[in-house]
Design a protein around this motif. Structure first.
Motif, mmCIF file in Angstrom:
data_model
loop_
_atom_site.group_PDB
_atom_site.id
_atom_site.type_symbol
_atom_site.label_atom_id
_atom_site.label_comp_id
_atom_site.label_asym_id
_atom_site.label_seq_id
_atom_site.Cartn_x
_atom_site.Cartn_y
_atom_site.Cartn_z
ATOM 1 N N LEU A 207 -9.674 13.892 2.188
ATOM 2 C CA LEU A 207 -9.159 13.110 1.069
ATOM 3 C C LEU A 207 -9.936 11.819 0.887
ATOM 4 N N LEU A 208 -10.271 11.161 1.985
ATOM 5 C CA LEU A 208 -10.917 9.859 1.919
ATOM 6 C C LEU A 208 -12.423 9.925 2.112
ATOM 7 N N ARG A 209 -12.933 11.131 2.390
ATOM 8 C CA ARG A 209 -14.361 11.386 2.479
ATOM 9 C C ARG A 209 -15.058 10.413 3.440
ATOM 10 N N GLY A 210 -14.426 10.115 4.573
ATOM 11 C CA GLY A 210 -15.061 9.289 5.581
ATOM 12 C C GLY A 210 -15.215 7.842 5.192
ATOM 13 N N ALA A 211 -14.503 7.382 4.164
ATOM 14 C CA ALA A 211 -14.685 6.018 3.659
ATOM 15 C C ALA A 211 -13.805 5.004 4.364
ATOM 16 N N THR A 212 -12.963 5.453 5.290
ATOM 17 C CA THR A 212 -12.071 4.535 5.982
ATOM 18 C C THR A 212 -12.264 4.660 7.486
ATOM 19 N N SER A 213 -11.787 3.652 8.192
ATOM 20 C CA SER A 213 -11.871 3.672 9.648
ATOM 21 C C SER A 213 -10.904 4.696 10.217
ATOM 22 N N GLN A 214 -11.174 5.113 11.435
ATOM 23 C CA GLN A 214 -10.283 6.058 12.094
ATOM 24 C C GLN A 214 -8.900 5.461 12.279
ATOM 25 N N ALA A 215 -8.855 4.150 12.567
ATOM 26 C CA ALA A 215 -7.563 3.488 12.763
ATOM 27 C C ALA A 215 -6.708 3.548 11.499
ATOM 28 N N SER A 216 -7.321 3.279 10.327
ATOM 29 C CA SER A 216 -6.567 3.331 9.067
ATOM 30 C C SER A 216 -6.127 4.747 8.755
ATOM 31 N N THR B 36 -2.734 3.089 -6.813
ATOM 32 C CA THR B 36 -2.763 2.788 -5.378
ATOM 33 C C THR B 36 -1.459 3.270 -4.768
ATOM 34 N N LEU B 37 -1.479 3.483 -3.456
ATOM 35 C CA LEU B 37 -0.332 4.026 -2.745
ATOM 36 C C LEU B 37 0.468 2.908 -2.105
ATOM 37 N N LYS B 38 1.763 2.955 -2.234
ATOM 38 C CA LYS B 38 2.618 2.004 -1.539
ATOM 39 C C LYS B 38 2.741 2.410 -0.066
ATOM 40 N N GLY B 39 2.762 1.410 0.797
ATOM 41 C CA GLY B 39 3.040 1.671 2.195
ATOM 42 C C GLY B 39 1.880 2.173 3.016
ATOM 43 N N VAL B 40 0.624 1.934 2.565
ATOM 44 C CA VAL B 40 -0.546 2.385 3.327
ATOM 45 C C VAL B 40 -1.435 1.186 3.640
ATOM 46 N N PRO B 41 -2.317 1.302 4.637
ATOM 47 C CA PRO B 41 -3.269 0.215 4.900
ATOM 48 C C PRO B 41 -4.125 -0.079 3.669
ATOM 49 N N ASP B 42 -4.478 -1.334 3.475
ATOM 50 C CA ASP B 42 -5.286 -1.720 2.321
ATOM 51 C C ASP B 42 -6.582 -0.918 2.251
ATOM 52 N N GLU B 43 -7.140 -0.602 3.376
ATOM 53 C CA GLU B 43 -8.410 0.122 3.410
ATOM 54 C C GLU B 43 -8.303 1.475 2.716
ATOM 55 N N ILE B 44 -7.141 2.096 2.817
ATOM 56 C CA ILE B 44 -6.923 3.385 2.172
ATOM 57 C C ILE B 44 -7.001 3.223 0.654
ATOM 58 N N ASN B 45 -6.327 2.214 0.132
ATOM 59 C CA ASN B 45 -6.331 2.002 -1.316
ATOM 60 C C ASN B 45 -7.696 1.574 -1.831
ATOM 61 N N VAL B 46 -8.407 0.763 -1.070
ATOM 62 C CA VAL B 46 -9.761 0.386 -1.476
ATOM 63 C C VAL B 46 -10.645 1.620 -1.570
ATOM 64 N N ALA B 47 -10.525 2.524 -0.600
ATOM 65 C CA ALA B 47 -11.327 3.747 -0.620
ATOM 66 C C ALA B 47 -10.983 4.606 -1.831
#
Length: 441
Positions: free
Chosen positions: A266-275, A335-346
């Protein structure tokens, strides 16, 4: 209806006539019998999140304002002063408790009530302000934050209208562990010199991506680019579906899938593993592993809600008819509510790279719409072919018609609904016309 306009003959089971894209007379009938008589998508509730928030939006070609009042209720007010006809709101969005017509100063609340008339004594004691409240949409309903309006008080309930499409809307919204998305990141806008139906057809066309968007996919490299292109080949396992009521989908949910893979895809590797791990964990806590797997697996869809909404990628795409030969398009990335900011930026960066006005995909599609508009001027080739896959469609127990992802099942779904609505023109043209809007009295 003029005798020369036989709409039933212009839209057939496997082909449509070029006239439906070119003639203003047909466009005007579409506005009356489709956009003014049915549910039309007008926005997301997060666009008017606070009391006083508003945005301007058309219903068909009629200007309107979506407002939220001090009680939290959403209204669709027609953007037309009841004095001499001027629009009362010029800004695309903002926050205001009142709207003042700059022609003669008549002022309205964000509920549509007339609350101010300059030099009111000139109208005499019999003047009743209630008679001059703004016209309002007859019905306004929400589903999972999506706001729809209708000028027809007799329109069916929205949940009945959405029918089988609700399942896919639910999946889109439940990509958030809070079950909600927001559409406050901005708007991409573009337009083209062609008919509005081109955009609605194209949004659920699985036959074109490997040709129209070939350059973009190849630029993504052998890994991701080729993987995406495999979605739209003759050997693909994916499906197109007629969901009923003119709604349709390109369903790219794999038939067999492990629950462990979807987040990275879904995120195509654009986020950290932690996020990614935090996101996945919050989803499982909210929905459980089985539902989370279903949500992630179905996250890659192109969903068309008749007549003017496309849900593609992370966006809500509104098709805005202007004339028979002009269309505007607004893209609302979510954008998604309740997710790390990094997810929404991606999510937003991925949206911009392909779907943005200067992205790798949107200009390709607009070029095709313009070329179709030019080509349809040719006389002698009167029909557009929509027969692909018609002989291999199958119908499921829920009434959903299923085809291959490259088949023209969604286009046939769109025109079945179009025809059922437009061909009522024949009967209704002999009856007195009634106003399909409600007034605030």
């Amino acid at each position: 209806m003029p005798s020369h306009l036989n709409l039933e003959e212009l839209v057939q089971d496997s082909r449509v006539h070029r006239r439906i894209y070119l003639e203003q007379e047909i466009f005007d009938l579409e506005m009356e019998h489709i956009f003014e008589a049915n549910w039309v998508f007008v926005g997301h509730e997060s666009e008017v999140a606070a009391a006083g928030d508003y945005k301007t939006v058309p219903i068909g070609t009629q200007p309107a304002i979506m407002t939220r009042d001090e009680n939290g209720d959403i209204h669709l007010l027609m953007n037309r002063c009841m004095h001499r006809g001027s629009t009362i709101c010029q800004e695309h969005r903002g926050n205001a408790s009142t709207f003042r017509c700059w022609y003669h100063g008549w002022t309205y609340s964000n509920k549509g009530d007339l609350i101010g008339v300059p030099y009111a004594d000139g109208y005499g004691a019999s003047f009743d302000r209630r008679r001059f409240s703004l016209i309002k949409a007859a019905r306004v309903e929400k589903y999972r934050g999506l706001v729809f309006a209708s000028l027809n008080p007799e329109v069916a309930p929205l949940t009945d209208y959405l029918a089988n499409a609700r399942h896919y809307i639910d999946l889109f919204m439940e990509l958030s562990p809070d079950g909600e998305v927001e559409a406050r990141a901005g708007v991409h806008k573009y337009g083209y010199d062609g008919n509005w139906k081109f955009q609605m057809e194209n949004g659920v066309d699985g036959y074109h991506p490997n040709f129209v968007h070939q350059a973009f996919f190849e630029a993504q490299g052998k890994g991701f680019g080729r993987k995406v292109m495999q979605l739209f080949t003759g050997n693909s396992e994916f499906e197109s579906k007629d969901l009923g009521n003119g709604h349709s989908i390109l369903d790219m949910a794999p038939r067999h899938r492990s629950a462990k893979g979807p987040v990275s895809n879904l995120l195509r590797g654009a986020t950290s593993q932690a996020s990614s791990d935090a996101y996945s964990s919050s989803m499982i806590r909210r929905y459980g592993e089985a539902r989370t797997e279903e949500i992630f697996a179905a996250s890659n869809v192109n969903l068309a809600i008749f007549p003017n909404l496309l849900i593609i990628g992370v966006q809500l795409r509104m098709t805005i008819p202007v004339s028979a030969k002009r269309t505007d398009v607004h893209l609302l990335p979510t954008t998604l509510k309740g997710v790390p900011d990094e997810i929404n930026v991606a999510r937003l960066r991925a949206h911009e790279s392909f779907y943005g006005s200067a992205g790798g995909g949107a200009p390709d599609d607009v070029e095709m719409f313009n070329r179709c508009s030019d080509g349809l001027r040719v006389k002698g080739a009167e029909w557009l072919e929509l027969s692909r896959g018609i002989e291999r469609e199958r119908t499921g127990g829920d009434g959903v018609v299923v085809g291959h992802i490259t088949d023209e099942t969604p286009q046939r779904a769109f025109y079945r609904r179009w025809k059922s609505l437009m061909c009522n023109v024949v009967a209704e043209s002999q009856q007195p016309k009634t106003l399909r809007i409600a007034r605030t009295i």
